[in-house]
Design an enzyme around this catalytic site. Sequence first.
Site, short mmCIF file in Angstrom:
data_model
loop_
_atom_site.label_atom_id
_atom_site.label_comp_id
_atom_site.label_asym_id
_atom_site.label_seq_id
_atom_site.Cartn_x
_atom_site.Cartn_y
_atom_site.Cartn_z
N HIS A 166 2.97 10.40 -11.90
CA HIS A 166 3.09 9.36 -12.93
C HIS A 166 4.35 9.54 -13.76
CE1 HIS A 166 -1.41 8.16 -12.74
NE2 HIS A 166 -0.64 7.31 -12.06
N HIS A 183 2.28 7.17 -5.03
CA HIS A 183 1.58 8.48 -4.96
C HIS A 183 1.48 8.96 -3.52
CE1 HIS A 183 0.53 8.43 -9.13
NE2 HIS A 183 -0.32 7.44 -9.05
N HIS A 204 2.08 0.78 -6.62
CA HIS A 204 1.95 2.00 -7.45
C HIS A 204 1.26 3.11 -6.64
CE1 HIS A 204 0.95 4.29 -11.24
NE2 HIS A 204 -0.01 4.74 -10.46
N GLU A 205 0.15 2.78 -6.02
CA GLU A 205 -0.62 3.82 -5.30
C GLU A 205 0.17 4.37 -4.10
OE1 GLU A 205 -3.35 3.60 -8.16
OE2 GLU A 205 -3.02 5.12 -6.65
#
Lengths: 81, 372
Positions: free
Chosen positions: B127, B121, B117-118
């Site tokens: 998101h 980014h 997930h990170e």
Amino acid sequence: FTKPLPTDERERWLLAERYLRRYYGMQPGLLGKSKSSDVMAEKIRVMQSFFKLEITGKLDDDTLEVMNKARCGVLDVGEYN
Amino acid sequence: LFPQKPKWKNTVVTFRITNYTPDLKKEDVDKAIHNALRTWSLVTPLRFKRLREGNADIMISFGRGEHGDHNPFDGPDGLLAHAYPPGLGIGGDTHFDEDETWTKDSHAYNLFLVAAHEFGHALGMAHSNDPGSLMFPVYSYAKGFPLSEDDIKGIQELYGPNPDHEKFKPKPEAPNKCDPELSIDAVTELRGETLIFKDGYFWRLHPQFTEPELTLIHSIWPQLPKKINAAYENLEKDLVIIFSGIRMWALNGYTLVAGYPKYIHTLGLPKSIRKIDAAVHIRDTGKTLLFTDEEYWSYNEQSATMDQGYPRSIKDDFPGMQERDGDEVDEVDAATYKNGYLYLYHENLQYEYSYNRRKVTRIMRANELLHC
């Protein structure tokens, strides 16, 4: 992965205030009683819209339950400096 | 994506692991980071190069509280990690909260999933509000390839597809509860809540909450299969039985009961039955009705045996179920029982059958159950 919801009204408010500052760019600092609750209600609506919750602008259990879940620290909406 | 859509100009992105968490062996951290980056390289032309010193695009570190970027962590739970969009200096850097417990399984918190997930980014993804996507802000555990259609669409808008790899089968899109054509796979009560299963997800309806909560089945029960065929609650035994194919599982609350899965044939069904379409326990009689194709069976929970004289025809015993075009309905997708009424779901409709009046009394949309 959710901590138990706080029952005390003030704790609930503080949890929400921290959450909305961190993830929805709510400005810290005093805006005066009436103004700050309008700003807060508006940010709650933005958050409820993002999570497809019922958009009430109020701190209901549904909303607080989502605020209480383990998550990523990056903002959901708003400017990225 | 982030405003102005920041992205790496070069398809070779460097990364460096600057320190380790004591929660896992170093090689497990290396593996989690490697697999998390690979999640994104599989679906883009991006390649990741590891540096052991100096400045990399993505600097990876574990820290607690205030850890040098004026963006402090908050102790156990809550905020797990954060990362910065692509750019110079702190851009791309990824920080994990050392106050969390980092794991390599379904216990909180799986480092591979949070890192994937990170790194989304760090590559330019913001998101998503699709609960089934990796870029959804709230943590949930799931096995298998973590990217959804939404994730893949986003990252490929920035970098394009991976020229070497066939199209990856992403996780299913989250179902839309108010789609008028919505049909459901299974429905059951669970200690006062209602669980409605659809594809790899379930909605959790709590009597006090207005909004159904959509969750990935695997984030709660990684051991269950993606597709649930039927489910029912036996209140007397405080058990929910979940059916998928020829197997069945038992839940006590949200906990899977040991000794399962078992075969559905242990209930006394013939081997020719390969799946149960719907199941419902009738508290007043102590019987559980099991629907298979155009027939249904009656199972006596007390004696743990099938009742004599079954299977019987659904059409004959539940007259009045009709499609919109007038055809008679002879199969059932899901079933529930409440206050003397049996609710039989077929495609996007639900039929309210009155035991007293021995006929269908109402026909509604299936997702009326989801407050649509």
